[in-house]
Design a protein around this motif. Structure first.
Motif, PDB file in Angstrom:
ATOM      1  N   LEU A 128     -39.496  38.722-112.032  1.00 53.99           N
ATOM      2  CA  LEU A 128     -38.853  39.995-112.343  1.00 53.99           C
ATOM      3  C   LEU A 128     -39.730  40.666-113.403  1.00 53.99           C
ATOM      4  N   ASP A 131     -39.127  41.310-117.224  1.00 52.38           N
ATOM      5  CA  ASP A 131     -39.292  40.234-118.206  1.00 52.38           C
ATOM      6  C   ASP A 131     -40.780  39.951-118.345  1.00 52.38           C
ATOM      7  N   GLY A 170     -27.722  35.521-116.419  1.00 49.83           N
ATOM      8  CA  GLY A 170     -27.170  34.335-115.790  1.00 49.83           C
ATOM      9  C   GLY A 170     -27.276  33.224-116.831  1.00 49.83           C
ATOM     10  N   GLU A 189     -23.174  33.993-113.509  1.00 52.36           N
ATOM     11  CA  GLU A 189     -23.873  35.267-113.661  1.00 52.36           C
ATOM     12  C   GLU A 189     -23.085  36.168-114.618  1.00 52.36           C
ATOM     13  N   LYS A 190     -23.753  36.598-115.659  1.00 52.08           N
ATOM     14  CA  LYS A 190     -23.212  37.530-116.652  1.00 52.08           C
ATOM     15  C   LYS A 190     -21.750  37.201-117.041  1.00 52.08           C
ATOM     16  N   ILE A 202     -30.904  32.652-118.122  1.00 51.03           N
ATOM     17  CA  ILE A 202     -31.958  32.657-117.093  1.00 51.03           C
ATOM     18  C   ILE A 202     -32.875  33.851-117.340  1.00 51.03           C
TER      19      ILE A 202
END
Ligand code: G1P
Length: 276
Positions: A128, A131, A170, A189-190, A202
């Motif tokens: 991603l 990041d 996550g 997740e979140k 994550i």
């Protein structure tokens, strides 16, 4: 051994509007290099040569960036400015780029599944580009490839974050194997504030075994109504093994202004000034 790296790059980049209204967020420059180029360099350093890009509408600048621009090359040929193209020319010599378009935004899991025809039946990495990860000797993907050779299962990069920030990521929990490796037992997740199973978030670097695609096919929409890679990975962890790796190095969240500025200052001081 891992040749393919998938770049989900169809997102809108709403945190950076209006800059991202007509320009892909992946093309935002950190000093003089677009974010996604740092990701491609990290993948190359880890031995990957096939860059598989999941794009969407309005992302053509990414395709143009990883291509020749004959007019420009001709114009600056023989001048000092040619050296500014050295890095991107080296990338184009070493890497192949393939593209597929994600027509609907249905989450990161859906984006990864969209890349399936580009990846095929091989283990692959996911970056991603938001990041930005830096390590002076060995990039985060290279560190993870080393682990993959040993363990042959999906591996996700994690980082400790302050408890008040876990809702942005996550979050995993599991059994410590070494001081940097965790066997994943839970993953959310979140998570809502106060509901995170740990403070291990994550980060946008994954190595995935190809069985993840069949799992993603069956993964129902989760957080925010989107198909989440986190949910598919939890399924994989329950039936097999997923490792979380506390990577060595720095990570900047370039999808938000604060991290973007920090990354800019870091790269300016560490790379650009030395190159002048
Ligand atoms: C995605 C993932 C999340 C991960 C994060 C890392 O979220 O869904 O699990 O922690 O990337 O950057 P996004 O930031 O795309 O909302």
């Amino acid at each position: 051994m891992i040749r393919k790296c998938l770049f989900p790059a169809a997102g809108y980049g709403t945190r950076f509007l209006p800059a991202t209204k007509a320009m892909p967020k992946e093309m935002m420059p950190i000093v003089n290099k677009p974010l996604i180029e740092y990701g491609v360099e990290e993948a190359l350093e880890a031995g990957m040569t096939d860059m598989c890009m999941v794009t969407g509408r309005g992302k053509n600048a990414i395709l143009d960036h990883f291509d020749m621009n004959y007019e420009l090359e001709h114009q600056i040929s023989g001048t000092q400015k040619e050296t500014l193209l050295a890095d991107i020319r080296a990338i184009l010599d070493r890497a192949n780029f393939t593209y597929i378009r994600q027509r609907e935004m249905k989450g990161l899991g859906h984006a990864i599944l969209t890349g399936r025809p580009l990846v095929g039946d091989h283990p692959f990495a996911v970056v991603l580009a938001d990041d930005l990860c830096m390590h002076p000797e060995e990039g985060v993907l290279a560190q993870m490839v080393g682990l993959y050779k040993q363990f042959r299962c999906s591996i996700i990069a994690v980082e400790e974050v302050p408890a008040e920030e876990t809702h942005k990521y996550g979050v995993i929990a599991g059994r410590m194997l070494t001081d940097r490796l965790i066997c994943v037992e839970d993953m959310i997740e979140k998570p809502e504030r106060g509901k995170a199973p740990s403070n291990l978030a994550i980060i946008g670097r994954y190595i995935l075994t190809p069985d993840i695609f069949d799992i993603l096919e069956k993964t129902p929409p989760g957080k925010n109504g989107e198909i989440q890679i986190t949910d598919a990975l939890l399924q994989q962890a329950r039936t097999g093994c997923v490792l979380a790796y506390k990577f060595k190095g720095k990570r900047f969240d370039c999808g938000a202004v604060k991290g973007f500025i920090a990354a800019t200052n870091y790269c300016y001081e560490n790379f650009y000034l030395h190159g002048e």
